[in-house]
Structure formats: C-alpha cells, structure tokens
Design a protein around this motif. Structure first.
Motif, PDB file in Angstrom:
ATOM      1  N   GLY A  51      78.946  -3.981  72.717  1.00 43.68           N
ATOM      2  CA  GLY A  51      78.000  -3.240  73.546  1.00 43.68           C
ATOM      3  C   GLY A  51      78.152  -1.734  73.543  1.00 43.68           C
ATOM      4  O   GLY A  51      77.378  -1.035  74.187  1.00 43.68           O
ATOM      5  N   VAL A  52      79.141  -1.191  72.824  1.00 42.60           N
ATOM      6  CA  VAL A  52      79.313   0.261  72.746  1.00 42.60           C
ATOM      7  C   VAL A  52      78.588   0.744  71.489  1.00 42.60           C
ATOM      8  O   VAL A  52      79.114   0.648  70.373  1.00 42.60           O
ATOM      9  CB  VAL A  52      80.804   0.643  72.706  1.00 42.60           C
ATOM     10  N   THR A  53      77.372   1.230  71.673  1.00 41.83           N
ATOM     11  CA  THR A  53      76.507   1.518  70.522  1.00 41.83           C
ATOM     12  C   THR A  53      76.434   3.004  70.154  1.00 41.83           C
ATOM     13  O   THR A  53      75.768   3.344  69.177  1.00 41.83           O
ATOM     14  CB  THR A  53      75.078   1.015  70.798  1.00 41.83           C
ATOM     15  N   GLU A  54      77.098   3.881  70.919  1.00 44.12           N
ATOM     16  CA  GLU A  54      77.015   5.305  70.583  1.00 44.12           C
ATOM     17  C   GLU A  54      77.480   5.617  69.160  1.00 44.12           C
ATOM     18  O   GLU A  54      76.834   6.407  68.461  1.00 44.12           O
ATOM     19  CB  GLU A  54      77.800   6.150  71.600  1.00 44.12           C
ATOM     20  N   PRO A  55      78.607   5.032  68.676  1.00 41.83           N
ATOM     21  CA  PRO A  55      78.982   5.307  67.277  1.00 41.83           C
ATOM     22  C   PRO A  55      77.900   4.882  66.288  1.00 41.83           C
ATOM     23  O   PRO A  55      77.680   5.553  65.279  1.00 41.83           O
ATOM     24  CB  PRO A  55      80.262   4.478  67.091  1.00 41.83           C
ATOM     25  N   ALA A  56      77.221   3.775  66.578  1.00 41.82           N
ATOM     26  CA  ALA A  56      76.142   3.313  65.690  1.00 41.82           C
ATOM     27  C   ALA A  56      74.937   4.237  65.770  1.00 41.82           C
ATOM     28  O   ALA A  56      74.346   4.608  64.755  1.00 41.82           O
ATOM     29  CB  ALA A  56      75.738   1.886  66.063  1.00 41.82           C
ATOM     30  N   ILE A  57      74.575   4.634  66.993  1.00 45.33           N
ATOM     31  CA  ILE A  57      73.389   5.477  67.183  1.00 45.33           C
ATOM     32  C   ILE A  57      73.595   6.853  66.568  1.00 45.33           C
ATOM     33  O   ILE A  57      72.821   7.300  65.715  1.00 45.33           O
ATOM     34  CB  ILE A  57      73.045   5.606  68.679  1.00 45.33           C
TER      35      ILE A  57
END
Length: 637
Positions: A376-382
């Motif tokens: 659920g930690v999507t900042e690295p992906a975004i």
C-alpha cells in the motif's frame, strides 16, 4: 546517527532552521511548514539520492523520502533541535482556509496513523480468523487480540487529545486528560436508570438528562471512538490554557494552569461542546452516506480514479476525518473503502513497466517500488516510475476508477481502520455477516484494477522511445544522448540553438580548452537560462558573461558571443545579480541576437566547466541541435 548528513542537507535546502515553522511526517514524506517557500532549493532536494521528489501542496512543503521517513524524521528533529512539544507558529496571512484545514487535519492524524493501522490490522486478522473458523469469539485468544485491536480506536479521544492540543499550541497531557474524561467508564453506567427529564422533546436532538453539573443539565453521549468532540475541546482548551498562563504567577503556574484549564474545559465539553459536536458528526455521517447512496458506482469511479491525485496534492486528508467519523457513527465507511483498488492498479502499471522497458535503472527501481506497492505504499511507484513516464500513471488511474466502481456497486465498506495494500483486505470483513458478497467484491476489484493497470500500460502506456535503453529514468534529466549517460552530474543547456565543438571557435582561450572543457552553442533565441541550481558567483558589468557555482560544486562559465565585452552591456539585459541564489531553468539574461550581429559580433556561446580537473570525464552531447533544459554536459567524478 545514520541519517545525520541527509538531515543537515534537507534542513539547509528548505531554507535553514530559521525558515521552518514545523515539521511532521506521514508514511513516506516529511511535511514542512515553511515561513518562505521561495528560500527552499527544490531542485537540489529533488537531486538528492535519498529524496524521491518534492511536492508543494495544501500549504505544506513535502519532501518525499519513502519507507525510511521515520528514521529521517528523527534525524531532522535532532539535527534541527526542534522541540516535539513546540506549538506551531501562526500561518501567514496568505494561507487560505482550505490549506489551513488540511494542515490541521494532517498534523492531528499523521502521528498516530502507524499505530492506528497496526491495531486495525490486528482487529481485521482477528475477524478473518473467526470467519474462517480458526477462532471462536469466546476464546481467550480472540478476546486478547480484540482488546489490542480495539485499544486505540475505543480510546481515540485520549490519543487525539494529545495530538490535537499539541497542534493548537497547548499542553499535550491536558489534552489527554480531557480525552480520558470523555471515555471515563463510570459515566456510561449513569444512563441505566430513569432520566431526570428530557430536553428537545419531539426533535431529532431529543436527549434524556440523567445528571447535572451545578444544576446545569448534562447530555451524556458515547464518546468512545469519537473524533470531532475532542478536536474542538482541544482547540478550546489551548485557548483557555494560554489565557491562564498570562495571569497565573510563574511560581504556581505548573499546577494551577492545568487545574484551572481542566476545571473549565471538561464541564464545558460535557455540557456544550460534546453534544453539539456529536450531533454534527452524526449529520456529517448521514450526509456522506446520502451522497454515496445517490450513485455508488459514480462515487467509486470518482474516488478510485482520482485517489492517487488526491494523495499527490495532499487532498486526501480532507476525507480522512470524514471516514473515521463514519466508522465511529455508522460503524462502517464506504468513502475510504472505494479507494482501495487504486494501489493495486498502480503496481500493475509498475509491473508492466518492468517487463517492457529496457532502461536498466528503471528496471532496478521498479522492483522495490512494486514490493512497497503491494503493502500500500505507492509513493516510490508514483514518483519514481509512473508519474515521470506520464502514461502509466494515467493507466493506473483508469484501473483505480474501474476498481472503485466495483466497490461502489457492491457497497463495500471499511469496518475498521487497518493496514494498507494486502494488509487492508481483512478490514472489509463484516463484523456479523463475515465473508459476504461485499467482501468478495473487494477481491474482484483489486484483481481487476491490477489487470487493467498492467494491460493498459503494457499495450498503450509506453511509447517506443520509452522502451529503449536510453529512456528517461527517475531523478535524471531526460537523456537523448548515450554519451551523457555515464556522468552523475548533469549540466543542462542554458539556451536553444546549434551545438558546436569548442575547437571550432576562433577564440584560442576557449578552443584550446585553457578555460576548461565544454561545448559551444550558436543560439537561435536570445535567452539564457540557468543550467543548474546554484549561485551566481560572477556577473560581468557588461552582462555578456556569467559564472555559476552549482549546488553540486561544479563551476560553470557561460560567455555570450565572441568579444561582446566591447558592447559595454548594450543589447544585454540581466535578470539576476551577482551572489544571487538561482534555480535550474531560471531566466538569467536576455540578449538581442540580430542587434549583436549587426554590430559585427558573433553570438556563438561557449559553456565550459572551469574546474575540469576535479572530474575524471567531462562528456558533452553529440546532438547537433538542442533546446534549453536538455542535457548538455555530464560530469563524471
């Protein structure tokens, strides 16, 4: 201290200790309140290895770190000498009401999100174990796990009392005491008998009165798990406490101020603030459910599709208190429930990028981004993968929208605040119905969102040039030239024009390389932009040349034209002064190309690295034409 150096660099580049009003952190980012955001060196921060990106939103200057943010935050607090109990300074007058609201909400809820998610995960897993028949609700194991799961949310007013009053500039333990009074167990048994009388009979606010305070009726409410009453009470308490601090002598201030504050605030909260806030919360819960029920599918499309955009700009904080209020009032919440599929659409897009793109750096970064996204930690992906590539981010939003529509159609709701990603799945288990249709719809929605994000990105999200080995990679300026890929410091082109070798110049000082290695540009537009962020260390009075020291340490000389010093500044307009701090892309000088040529001078412009000896290689572009901002020189240490 592991992150001491990084903390020092971050503090320095947000404008220094004196420019920071406050700093908090969420799951992946440091959230600064700066006195003057223009003093922050945004490009320098973005170029740091341990910084994913920088965002400016909702009155906050957000430095996205990733999973290590708690440790980095501790280092920032220690290095900066920030007091964890220091009140936040007043906002500047130009901060709008919405930004202030977002800032208040994020500051109150951010410190407890980790524990709130952890206890919710335990409660969710407990519900899953019961649904699968692994545990019985009468077993000691179930009861102990349930106690852990309920601990924070049931006593939420105590925790929010701490963070809320701290935000408003009061003493945290006074806030906790107010919250504890609201959930004091002995008061819950008072309502067992016959009421003394009833207030507001025949209205939606009809309330039996069982006790009075100094003869004034007290409307008892259930404040367990409540949100709004304690936040309003904490705001009132901070004002009362600070008022008493001004009049109480210092010698007795330590105990008289809390004594007087609690004696005023707690009764007022029970008699006035609590009931009004509770009714407001009930109306808010009913209102959001009414809007949701008008068209659950459209609501799901909207929230699921735009949730990642909300997160980027910090707008999701406006929905968090509504969702938590719904959990307390309604026992469930569909608002945050509809965003659940978005993170799975995001990792679907990341997987497609990993499989299709040839750029090795992007491939390497995609793996940890995918793993973080599962949880659920999507900042690295975004910020690291999909947003720089643009189309994959859009495809993930489409997947999130479809997933949200499925959740809306099934009216799937959260029944507790829990973990993110796969850890959030148990939070959708109905407390009495167990694994019902709405729960299975959650699994369908995240699967569909993942597939859509993957398929759309794989088929349409990456153009041919983006799948090549020289495709742009995160935190590196878009590369068009293989020669520039070996350097680790990029100097962008300061102007638009035709690229020439220094050896082609008639001026021996430049053509021989005596002044340093570099390249020349025959400009087609009379504008000179900053090729890096740094300091203007030299600006000739004739405005025809500028020396820049980059934040990375590189020393750069840009000389507009040959022998143009003889024009004495004519046809040149400088937009900066010597000593000025500049950001990459900032307009430095304008010049009239035709007028300079008519005066008999060439406008070919050398761009040289004057401290060439510091670098093992100075690589220059092989492109013949270039636009300002594109990579021109790379420096290899």
């Amino acid at each position: 201290m592991k992150y001491e150096k990084l903390a020092k660099e971050i503090i320095e580049n947000v404008g220094g200790r004196e420019n920071i009003n406050s700093v908090v952190h969420c799951i992946t980012r440091l959230r600064f309140k700066l006195k003057d955001e223009s003093k922050a060196n945004t490009e320098v921060l973005k170029d740091m290895d341990d910084v994913v990106t920088v965002m400016k939103s909702a009155g906050q200057y957000q430095v996205v770190i990733g999973n290590q943010v708690p440790d980095v935050y501790k280092a920032v607090v220690e290095v900066g000498g920030f007091s964890s109990n220091a009140p936040v300074e007043e906002e500047s007058g130009d901060t709008n009401l919405f930004n202030r609201f977002i800032d208040v909400i994020s500051s109150i809820f951010t410190p407890i999100l980790g524990v709130l998610a952890a206890t919710g995960m335990i409660k969710g897993l407990n519900a899953l174990f019961v649904a699968l028949g692994w545990l019985d609700t009468t077993s000691g194991t179930y009861q102990i796990l349930n106690a852990v799961g309920d601990s924070l949310f049931y006593f939420f007013p105590i925790f929010l009392g701490y963070t809320a009053i701290k935000k408003f500039g009061g003493s945290p333990f006074i806030g906790m005491a107010i919250g504890a009074a609201l959930v004091y167990p002995a008061l819950s048994g008072v309502t067992a008998g016959e009421p003394l009388y009833t207030l507001f009979s025949g209205t939606i606010f009809e309330s039996p009165v069982f006790i009075t305070f100094l003869g004034i009726p007290v409307i008892l409410m259930s404040y367990a798990s409540s949100v709004i009453p304690i936040i309003l009470a904490a705001f009132f308490a901070a004002k009362v406490e600070n008022g008493f601090k001004k009049v109480v002598p210092d010698v007795v201030k330590a105990f008289v101020v809390p004594f007087a504050t609690l004696l005023v605030v707690v009764p007022v909260t029970f008699m006035l603030i609590g009931p009004i806030a509770t009714w407001a919360g009930q109306l808010l819960g009913q209102g959001t459910m009414f809007i949701f029920n008008l068209s659950p599918i459209i609501a799901g499309l909207f929230i699921g599709g735009l949730w990642q955009v909300f997160v980027i700009f910090g707008l999701h904080w406006g929905l968090v208190p509504i969702a938590i209020n719904n959990l307390a009032v309604q026992g469930s919440d569909p608002i945050l429930g509809m965003m659940f599929a978005a993170s799975f659409a995001q990792i679907g897009a990341v997987l497609a990028v990993y499989l299709k793109i040839k750029n090795q750096k992007l491939k390497t970064l995609s793996v940890p981004a995918f793993i973080s996204g599962i949880f659920g930690v999507t900042e690295p992906a975004i910020y690291g993968i999909t947003l720089p590539l643009k189309k994959p981010f859009i495809m993930s939003c489409i997947g999130g929208a479809v997933g949200g529509a499925i959740l809306g159609f099934a009216k799937s709701s959260l029944f507790m605040v829990g973990g993110l990603g796969i850890f959030g799945i148990p939070t959708y288990i109905h407390p009495t119905e167990g694994l019902n249709f709405a729960f299975w719809a959650v699994l369908v929605s995240i699967t569909v969102a993942f597939i859509i994000g993957f398929v759309l990105t794989y088929l349409f999200g990456l153009s041919k040039e983006k799948t090549a080995a020289d495709a742009p990679s995160p935190k590196v300026v878009v590369q068009k030239d293989e020669a520039l890929l070996v350097g680790n410091q990029i100097v962008a082109s300061p102007m638009q024009g035709v690229v020439k070798e220094l050896s082609e110049l008639e001026d021996a000082a430049f053509s021989s390389g005596a002044l340093g290695k570099g390249v020349a540009i025959e400009p087609t537009e009379g504008k000179l932009y900053a090729p890096v962020s740094g300091t203007v260390t030299a600006l000739f009075s004739t405005k025809h040349a500028v020396g820049i020291t980059a934040d990375s340490g590189a020393e750069i000389l840009i000389h507009i034209g040959m022998n143009t010093v003889q024009l004495n500044g004519k046809h040149f307009t400088a937009h900066v002064e010597q000593g000025a701090q500049i950001e990459k892309g900032q307009l430095l000088i304008e010049f009239d190309i035709e007028a300079i040529k008519q005066a008999g001078y060439e406008v070919v412009t050398p761009v040289v690295i004057t401290d060439t000896e510091k670098y093992t290689n100075v690589n220059t572009t092989t492109d013949k034409k270039i636009k300002w901002g594109e990579p021109l020189i790379s420096l290899e240490v």
